[in-house]
Structure formats: C-alpha cells, structure tokens
Design a protein around this motif. Structure first.
Motif, short mmCIF file in Angstrom:
data_model
loop_
_atom_site.label_atom_id
_atom_site.label_comp_id
_atom_site.label_asym_id
_atom_site.label_seq_id
_atom_site.Cartn_x
_atom_site.Cartn_y
_atom_site.Cartn_z
N GLU A 1 -72.50 24.35 -64.92
CA GLU A 1 -73.13 24.40 -66.24
C GLU A 1 -72.25 23.73 -67.30
OE1 GLU A 1 -74.42 27.72 -69.53
OE2 GLU A 1 -74.69 28.21 -67.40
N ALA A 2 -70.95 23.95 -67.23
CA ALA A 2 -70.04 23.36 -68.22
C ALA A 2 -70.08 21.84 -68.17
CB ALA A 2 -68.61 23.86 -67.98
N SER B 1 -69.66 27.28 -58.06
CA SER B 1 -69.45 27.88 -59.38
C SER B 1 -70.54 27.44 -60.36
CB SER B 1 -68.08 27.48 -59.93
OG SER B 1 -67.94 27.90 -61.28
N ASP B 2 -71.44 28.37 -60.64
CA ASP B 2 -72.49 28.07 -61.62
C ASP B 2 -71.89 27.77 -62.99
OD1 ASP B 2 -74.45 28.44 -59.70
OD2 ASP B 2 -74.82 30.54 -60.26
N ASP B 3 -70.81 28.47 -63.34
CA ASP B 3 -70.17 28.24 -64.64
C ASP B 3 -69.62 26.82 -64.76
OD1 ASP B 3 -70.76 30.82 -65.44
OD2 ASP B 3 -68.78 31.62 -64.90
N LEU B 4 -68.97 26.37 -63.69
CA LEU B 4 -68.41 25.01 -63.70
C LEU B 4 -69.53 23.97 -63.76
CD1 LEU B 4 -66.04 23.06 -63.48
CD2 LEU B 4 -66.18 23.32 -60.98
N ASP C 1 -73.96 20.56 -69.03
CA ASP C 1 -74.60 20.92 -70.30
C ASP C 1 -74.35 19.81 -71.33
OD1 ASP C 1 -75.57 22.00 -72.65
OD2 ASP C 1 -74.40 23.85 -72.52
N LYS D 1 -65.66 19.40 -72.36
CA LYS D 1 -65.89 18.98 -70.98
C LYS D 1 -64.66 18.28 -70.42
CE LYS D 1 -70.84 18.24 -71.41
NZ LYS D 1 -71.92 17.26 -71.23
#
Length: 177
Positions: free
Chosen positions: A45-46, A40-43, A49, A57
């Motif tokens: 990144e979250a 999961s790119d979203d996970l 970041d 977070k």
C-alpha cells in the motif's frame, strides 16, 4: 500473462541489468522485493498509494533496499514508484525473472516452504523439477509460514502441491467421499 506496460518495464530493467552485467543480482533483488510486497499489505500500500508523497515513498524504498541492493535495482524501483507504478512492482519483478531465466534457457520454479531450505535440498528440488518438465530449473525459495509442512512448487502454470495441508484434504475427501 503480463500486460504490455508491465512487459515494457521488465524489458527495460532487463536490458539495463544485462548491459551492466548484473542481471542475476538484480533478478534476485527484484524477486525478493516482489515476495516482500506479496507478504506485506502495508508495504504494498505504501509503494502503490499515489496519494502518498514521493518523499515518504523514497524513504520506504531506502529503508527496504538501502545500500544492500544494487544501485540499478534501487533506481529502477524509485523510477517505477515515481511514475505511479508501485502497485505493479511485483508483476514487473516476476516478468523480469521469467525474461532473465528464458535468456539463460531455463525455467523458474517458485518453491514455498514453511522453513528455509538448505542448498543441497534446493539442488535436489531443481534436479527433480528439471526431470519433470524437461528443462533446467532455477529454484527460488519463498518461506511461507502458512504452509504446515512440505512444499508447493510452481513452474509456469504447473503447480505441484506436496504440502501436509493438501495431503490432509485428500485424505478427508477419500474418507468422506
């Protein structure tokens, strides 16, 4: 090879887990976390970041691990993310897995399959891989829907690709080559 910082974090969580007698549980939870981050790119990144507020977070960590994970796993992930190491969690988890298996005098095989594997299949795979590499093997299965069929096993630097896709590529090369 992991850098010194990643090895240091992995060593720290390893020693804490070993001291509390929860090494295998934490290892499994960190392995699953690493695969979730990988998938999961979203996970990723979250948690990686550093501009995102820690409160958000922490909410992601709580949703992801919640009360399902051991408090040591959750605390360590929160600690690492809080120090700006969220992007390193996958590498830390992989290094922890290697360290943990080494402590038990075993190798770790990551096996990717399009479908979940039953326990009997996992045991047969472990036996076959152990014979091939000459060491006891712990198999970690990752369901990867991009694999059409068959399996890909990775033990250290050794990759055994028995996927349908690989066989089709080999057939194509034999026909055209």
């Amino acid at each position: 090879m992991a850098d010194a910082t990643i090895r240091g974090y992995a060593a720290a969580i390893f020693e804490m887990a070993r001291g509390e007698g929860v090494m295998e549980r934490v290892e499994g939870e960190l392995f699953q976390l690493a695969r979730a981050l990988e998938g999961s790119d979203d996970l990723a990144e979250a948690l990686g970041d550093n501009r995102m507020p820690m409160e958000r977070k922490q909410g992601v960590i709580d949703d992801l691990l919640g009360r399902r994970a051991h408090r040591l796993t959750t605390s360590f992930v929160s600690f690492a993310v809080g120090l700006g190491r969220g992007g390193d969690l996958g590498a830390i988890a992989d290094e922890f897995t290697l360290r943990s298996a080494e402590a038990r005098n075993r190798a770790v095989a990551e096996v990717r399959s399009a479908i979940p594997l039953d326990e009997a299949t996992v045991e047969r795979l472990a036996d076959a891989l152990a014979k091939r590499i000459g060491n006891q093997v712990e198999v970690r299965v990752v369901v990867d829907e991009s694999i059409l069929g068959g399996l890909v096993a990775r033990v250290g630097d050794t990759v055994i690709d028995g996927t349908v896709r690989k066989r089709l590529e080999q057939l194509r090369e034999a026909v055209t080559g």
